[in-house]
Design an enzyme around this catalytic site. Structure first.
Site, PDB file in Angstrom:
ATOM      1  NE  ARG A 283       4.957   8.429  -4.320  1.00  0.00           N
ATOM      2  CZ  ARG A 283       4.414   9.598  -3.604  1.00  0.00           C
ATOM      3  NH1 ARG A 283       4.646  10.499  -3.010  1.00  0.00           N
ATOM      4  NH2 ARG A 283       2.479   8.953  -4.044  1.00  0.00           N
TER       5      ARG A 283
ATOM      6  CE1 TYR B  26      -8.574   0.621   6.920  1.00  0.00           C
ATOM      7  CE2 TYR B  26      -7.838   0.671   4.217  1.00  0.00           C
ATOM      8  CZ  TYR B  26      -8.185   1.718   5.653  1.00  0.00           C
ATOM      9  OH  TYR B  26      -7.851   2.738   6.156  1.00  0.00           O
TER      10      TYR B  26
ATOM     11  NE  ARG C 113      -3.735  -4.770  15.678  1.00  0.00           N
ATOM     12  CZ  ARG C 113      -3.086  -5.292  16.973  1.00  0.00           C
ATOM     13  NH1 ARG C 113      -3.181  -6.578  17.825  1.00  0.00           N
ATOM     14  NH2 ARG C 113      -2.259  -4.580  18.125  1.00  0.00           N
TER      15      ARG C 113
ATOM     16  CD  GLU D 173      -4.704   6.054  14.911  1.00  0.00           C
ATOM     17  OE1 GLU D 173      -4.474   7.768  14.972  1.00  0.00           O
ATOM     18  OE2 GLU D 173      -4.515   5.064  13.852  1.00  0.00           O
TER      19      GLU D 173
ATOM     20  NE  ARG E 114      -3.035  -0.815   3.025  1.00  0.00           N
ATOM     21  CZ  ARG E 114      -3.230  -0.935   4.318  1.00  0.00           C
ATOM     22  NH1 ARG E 114      -4.064  -2.517   4.134  1.00  0.00           N
ATOM     23  NH2 ARG E 114      -2.925  -1.085   5.915  1.00  0.00           N
TER      24      ARG E 114
ATOM     25  CG  ASP F  36      -8.944   3.666   1.628  1.00  0.00           C
ATOM     26  OD1 ASP F  36      -8.799   3.956   2.778  1.00  0.00           O
ATOM     27  OD2 ASP F  36      -8.092   3.472   0.656  1.00  0.00           O
TER      28      ASP F  36
ATOM     29  NE  ARG G 128      -2.723   7.135  12.545  1.00  0.00           N
ATOM     30  CZ  ARG G 128      -3.559   6.604  11.491  1.00  0.00           C
ATOM     31  NH1 ARG G 128      -2.807   7.026  10.015  1.00  0.00           N
ATOM     32  NH2 ARG G 128      -4.504   6.699  11.075  1.00  0.00           N
TER      33      ARG G 128
HETATM   34  P1  FAD Z   1     -18.996   2.264   8.986  1.00  0.00           P
HETATM   35  O1  FAD Z   1     -18.300   3.637   9.060  1.00  0.00           O
HETATM   36  O2  FAD Z   1     -18.132   0.823  10.260  1.00  0.00           O
HETATM   37  O3  FAD Z   1     -20.128   2.299   9.342  1.00  0.00           O
HETATM   38  C1  FAD Z   1     -21.099   0.603  10.028  1.00  0.00           C
HETATM   39  C2  FAD Z   1     -22.340   1.276  10.530  1.00  0.00           C
HETATM   40  O4  FAD Z   1     -23.077   0.191  11.148  1.00  0.00           O
HETATM   41  C3  FAD Z   1     -21.553   2.909  12.271  1.00  0.00           C
HETATM   42  O5  FAD Z   1     -22.292   3.396  11.669  1.00  0.00           O
HETATM   43  C4  FAD Z   1     -22.077   1.399  13.244  1.00  0.00           C
HETATM   44  O6  FAD Z   1     -22.261   2.031  14.551  1.00  0.00           O
HETATM   45  C5  FAD Z   1     -23.468   0.948  13.035  1.00  0.00           C
HETATM   46  N1  FAD Z   1     -23.466  -1.242  12.962  1.00  0.00           N
HETATM   47  C6  FAD Z   1     -22.664  -1.972  13.519  1.00  0.00           C
HETATM   48  N2  FAD Z   1     -23.494  -2.769  14.204  1.00  0.00           N
HETATM   49  C7  FAD Z   1     -24.812  -2.433  14.252  1.00  0.00           C
HETATM   50  C8  FAD Z   1     -25.659  -2.812  15.104  1.00  0.00           C
HETATM   51  N3  FAD Z   1     -26.020  -4.680  15.323  1.00  0.00           N
HETATM   52  N4  FAD Z   1     -27.367  -2.194  14.622  1.00  0.00           N
HETATM   53  C9  FAD Z   1     -27.116  -0.775  14.155  1.00  0.00           C
HETATM   54  N5  FAD Z   1     -26.431  -0.444  13.858  1.00  0.00           N
HETATM   55  C10 FAD Z   1     -24.808  -0.954  13.316  1.00  0.00           C
HETATM   56  N6  FAD Z   1     -11.010   5.563   4.244  1.00  0.00           N
HETATM   57  C11 FAD Z   1     -10.523   6.895   3.512  1.00  0.00           C
HETATM   58  O7  FAD Z   1     -10.814   6.571   2.316  1.00  0.00           O
HETATM   59  N7  FAD Z   1      -9.381   7.613   4.213  1.00  0.00           N
HETATM   60  C12 FAD Z   1      -8.795   7.729   5.068  1.00  0.00           C
HETATM   61  O8  FAD Z   1      -7.855   8.424   5.293  1.00  0.00           O
HETATM   62  C13 FAD Z   1      -8.633   6.365   6.297  1.00  0.00           C
HETATM   63  N8  FAD Z   1      -8.988   6.191   7.512  1.00  0.00           N
HETATM   64  C14 FAD Z   1      -9.735   5.835   8.535  1.00  0.00           C
HETATM   65  C15 FAD Z   1      -8.629   6.039   9.492  1.00  0.00           C
HETATM   66  C16 FAD Z   1      -9.085   4.590  10.534  1.00  0.00           C
HETATM   67  C17 FAD Z   1      -8.719   4.525  11.851  1.00  0.00           C
HETATM   68  C18 FAD Z   1     -10.242   3.202   9.768  1.00  0.00           C
HETATM   69  C19 FAD Z   1     -10.731   2.386  10.973  1.00  0.00           C
HETATM   70  C20 FAD Z   1     -10.897   3.800   8.539  1.00  0.00           C
HETATM   71  C21 FAD Z   1     -10.451   4.338   7.058  1.00  0.00           C
HETATM   72  N9  FAD Z   1     -10.787   4.969   6.019  1.00  0.00           N
HETATM   73  C22 FAD Z   1     -10.414   5.057   6.014  1.00  0.00           C
HETATM   74  C23 FAD Z   1     -11.629   4.246   6.456  1.00  0.00           C
HETATM   75  C24 FAD Z   1     -13.603   4.582   6.249  1.00  0.00           C
HETATM   76  O9  FAD Z   1     -13.450   4.430   7.908  1.00  0.00           O
HETATM   77  C25 FAD Z   1     -14.604   3.909   5.668  1.00  0.00           C
HETATM   78  O10 FAD Z   1     -13.809   3.116   4.120  1.00  0.00           O
HETATM   79  C26 FAD Z   1     -15.493   3.645   5.782  1.00  0.00           C
HETATM   80  O11 FAD Z   1     -15.947   4.678   7.336  1.00  0.00           O
HETATM   81  C27 FAD Z   1     -16.551   1.951   5.405  1.00  0.00           C
HETATM   82  O12 FAD Z   1     -18.702   3.123   5.697  1.00  0.00           O
HETATM   83  P2  FAD Z   1     -19.484   1.738   6.257  1.00  0.00           P
HETATM   84  O13 FAD Z   1     -20.581   2.296   5.782  1.00  0.00           O
HETATM   85  O14 FAD Z   1     -19.477   0.685   5.414  1.00  0.00           O
HETATM   86  O15 FAD Z   1     -18.723   1.669   7.600  1.00  0.00           O
HETATM   87  N1  UDP Z   2       3.590   1.191   8.015  1.00  0.00           N
HETATM   88  C1  UDP Z   2       5.258   1.291   8.645  1.00  0.00           C
HETATM   89  N2  UDP Z   2       5.025   2.836   9.338  1.00  0.00           N
HETATM   90  C2  UDP Z   2       4.772   3.338   9.108  1.00  0.00           C
HETATM   91  C3  UDP Z   2       3.156   3.616   8.031  1.00  0.00           C
HETATM   92  C4  UDP Z   2       2.921   2.356   7.884  1.00  0.00           C
HETATM   93  O1  UDP Z   2       5.518   0.161   9.121  1.00  0.00           O
HETATM   94  O2  UDP Z   2       5.509   4.819   8.901  1.00  0.00           O
HETATM   95  C5  UDP Z   2       3.031   0.028   7.511  1.00  0.00           C
HETATM   96  C6  UDP Z   2       2.151  -0.501   8.464  1.00  0.00           C
HETATM   97  O3  UDP Z   2       1.814  -1.994   8.959  1.00  0.00           O
HETATM   98  C7  UDP Z   2       0.187   0.014   7.978  1.00  0.00           C
HETATM   99  C8  UDP Z   2       1.346  -0.520   6.387  1.00  0.00           C
HETATM  100  O4  UDP Z   2       2.418  -0.208   6.116  1.00  0.00           O
HETATM  101  O5  UDP Z   2      -0.824  -1.021   8.445  1.00  0.00           O
HETATM  102  C9  UDP Z   2      -0.232   0.848   5.657  1.00  0.00           C
HETATM  103  O6  UDP Z   2       0.026   1.999   5.864  1.00  0.00           O
HETATM  104  P1  UDP Z   2      -0.714   2.921   6.143  1.00  0.00           P
HETATM  105  O7  UDP Z   2      -0.801   4.038   5.887  1.00  0.00           O
HETATM  106  O8  UDP Z   2      -1.903   2.592   4.576  1.00  0.00           O
HETATM  107  O9  UDP Z   2      -1.497   2.205   7.246  1.00  0.00           O
HETATM  108  P2  UDP Z   2      -3.287   2.179   7.571  1.00  0.00           P
HETATM  109  O10 UDP Z   2      -3.956   3.433   7.051  1.00  0.00           O
HETATM  110  O11 UDP Z   2      -4.021   1.013   6.849  1.00  0.00           O
HETATM  111  O12 UDP Z   2      -3.235   2.473   9.329  1.00  0.00           O
END
Ligand code: FAD
Ligand code: UDP
Length: 381
Positions: free
Chosen positions: A175, A346, A247, A298, A171, A348, A277
């Site tokens: 560069r 996972y 996780r 975090e 991922r 986005d 981070r």
């Molecule tokens: P969710 O947003 O998880 O929505 C599911 C919903 O279902 C929740 O509100 C939950 O409360 C509800 N639910 C679950 N079970 C029940 C139940 N039994 N009854 C009623 N309600 C329920 N994507 C990016 O493009 N860029 C980013 O920078 C990025 N950063 C991220 C960072 C983190 C730490 C994480 C974890 C994800 C990140 N993502 C990012 C991904 C992004 O969060 C997801 O793509 C998006 O939230 C998925 O939407 P969803 O609706 O499928 O799931």
């Molecule tokens: N990673 C790492 N060091 C960093 C950033 C990322 O080792 O400083 C590794 C880590 O295992 C992470 C993976 O690269 O899960 C993918 O990075 P990304 O930034 O896409 O992580 P995510 O958005 O899944 O948290």
């Protein structure tokens, strides 16, 4: 048709809207007290900073249709994620680029020289990397791997990088120029008024209603013709076969008067630093001015039954269990499993929206053809 959607995140909101546009009656329930799922943002009452409550979210995509879709609902401000990392007592630029290589090794290499230099560092005995560690050793060599990836990955995933698939590292680009943009995508931005405003606008449509603080109960399904489930796949079946591994993240909030770290995301590569981070959220909105700052350390750990599932682990054991749940789901009529939890992948945000649009179109197409709705938005395996 009367349709129930479980989850008011991007998956539930987009599918609900698209089906309502086609004349169906869509009701969304969410156990949380807010819409937006994990993309939920809110303004901090004290500092006024827009907080990404479930971790920082940056929108990036190559999909023109998805970009047009989101920008049709709310204004996006151009934003490029530029991540720094602190490791072995120094700050470096990520993803690994020419500045990182030159500063780390004390060199002044030009692009072709740096490429040659890393080739010498690379472990070329590894022909086909079988895991994360081999992928790193093969492409960046031991020194960069140990400084930037080994400790971070052990903290993030709670296991040895030797036990993780090479795909996780793929991922991140390497560069041989000074481009430090974390993503490759054509369209990158941040919604000016936060992601909650985006989801609110998507939901603002006759035929779509939402009940918050409403966990799904199986009896609800009887009132509807079809259910779209964006909750956890194993949760739908009451975890009867066991729990799929995730996780979870703990966020330790702290405030700072002024600018704490000068950037939005600072990673910590050393194993001894317990967090992965620190994010400073006012830097995700550089067009705003805030004197006070709100930051989050975090911490990653294995998710327990009461924790929020963040990252699906998808190692060998989970994949075996996943197969069993997929078989159960395939045998359950009247339900479509969608989104990152419903398909245990996972995803986005742009992929989530793309799949939600496709799922809604597929559902309508099958309905028109008198065929059964699909059980999954995408096969999870
Ligand atoms: P969710 O947003 O998880 O929505 C599911 C919903 O279902 C929740 O509100 C939950 O409360 C509800 N639910 C679950 N079970 C029940 C139940 N039994 N009854 C009623 N309600 C329920 N994507 C990016 O493009 N860029 C980013 O920078 C990025 N950063 C991220 C960072 C983190 C730490 C994480 C974890 C994800 C990140 N993502 C990012 C991904 C992004 O969060 C997801 O793509 C998006 O939230 C998925 O939407 P969803 O609706 O499928 O799931
Ligand atoms: N990673 C790492 N060091 C960093 C950033 C990322 O080792 O400083 C590794 C880590 O295992 C992470 C993976 O690269 O899960 C993918 O990075 P990304 O930034 O896409 O992580 P995510 O958005 O899944 O948290």
């Amino acid at each position: 048709m009367k349709i129930l959607l479980v989850g008011a995140g991007l998956s539930g909101a987009v599918i609900g809207r698209e089906l309502a546009l086609a004349g169906h009656q869509c009701h969304i329930v969410d156990s949380r007290a807010h819409i937006g799922g994990n993309c939920y943002t809110e303004r901090d009452a004290d500092s006024g900073v827009m907080i990404h409550v479930y971790g920082p979210h940056i929108f990036h995509t190559d999909d023109q249709q998805v970009w047009d879709y989101v920008t049709g609902f709310t204004e996006f401000v151009p934003f490029q994620n530029r991540v720094k990392t602190t490791s072995q007592g120094a700050v470096h630029s990520l993803p690994i680029n020419l500045l990182t290589i030159n500063q780390f090794f004390g060199k002044t290499l030009r692009p072709d020289e740096a490429r040659e230099f890393l080739l010498e560092k690379a472990d070329t005995a590894i022909e086909t990397p079988r895991n994360f560690e081999e992928q790193a050793l093969r492409f960046v060599g031991r020194e960069l791997y140990e400084a930037f990836f080994k400790g971070y990955t052990e903290k993030q995933w709670g296991c040895s990088p030797r036990d993780l698939p090479a795909s996780i590292l793929k991922r991140l680009p390497v560069r041989f120029n000074y481009d430090d943009n974390y993503f490759f995508h054509r369209f990158q931005g941040m919604p000016r008024h936060g992601y909650t405003a985006l989801v609110e606008a998507i939901l603002d449509r006759p035929g779509v209603s939402v009940s918050l603080r409403t966990p799904y109960r199986p009896v609800m399904a009887a009132d509807y013709d079809h259910v779209f489930w964006s909750g956890p796949l194993d949760g739908f079946f009451g975890y009867s076969l066991g729990r799929l591994g995730y996780r979870t993240l703990d966020f330790q909030r702290f405030e700072h008067d002024g600018d704490y770290q000068g950037c939005a995301v600072m990673n910590y590569g050393d194993r001894e630093v317990p967090y992965t981070r620190i994010t400073e959220h006012k830097h995700f909105a550089p067009w705003e001015e805030h004197r006070k700052s709100v930051c989050y350390r975090e911490f990653s750990r294995a998710a327990g039954p009461d924790d929020i599932p963040y990252y699906p682990i998808r190692l060998v054991d989970e994949m075996t269990l996943l197969e069993s749940y997929v078989r159960l789901a395939e045998a359950t009529p009247g339900v479509t499993f969608v989104g990152r939890l419903g398909t245990y992948r996972y995803l986005d945000m742009d992929i989530t929206i793309r799949e939600a649009l496709d799922t809604a179109a597929d559902f309508l197409g099958r309905l028109a053809a008198g065929r059964e709705p699909a059980r999954f938005s995408r096969p999870p395996i």
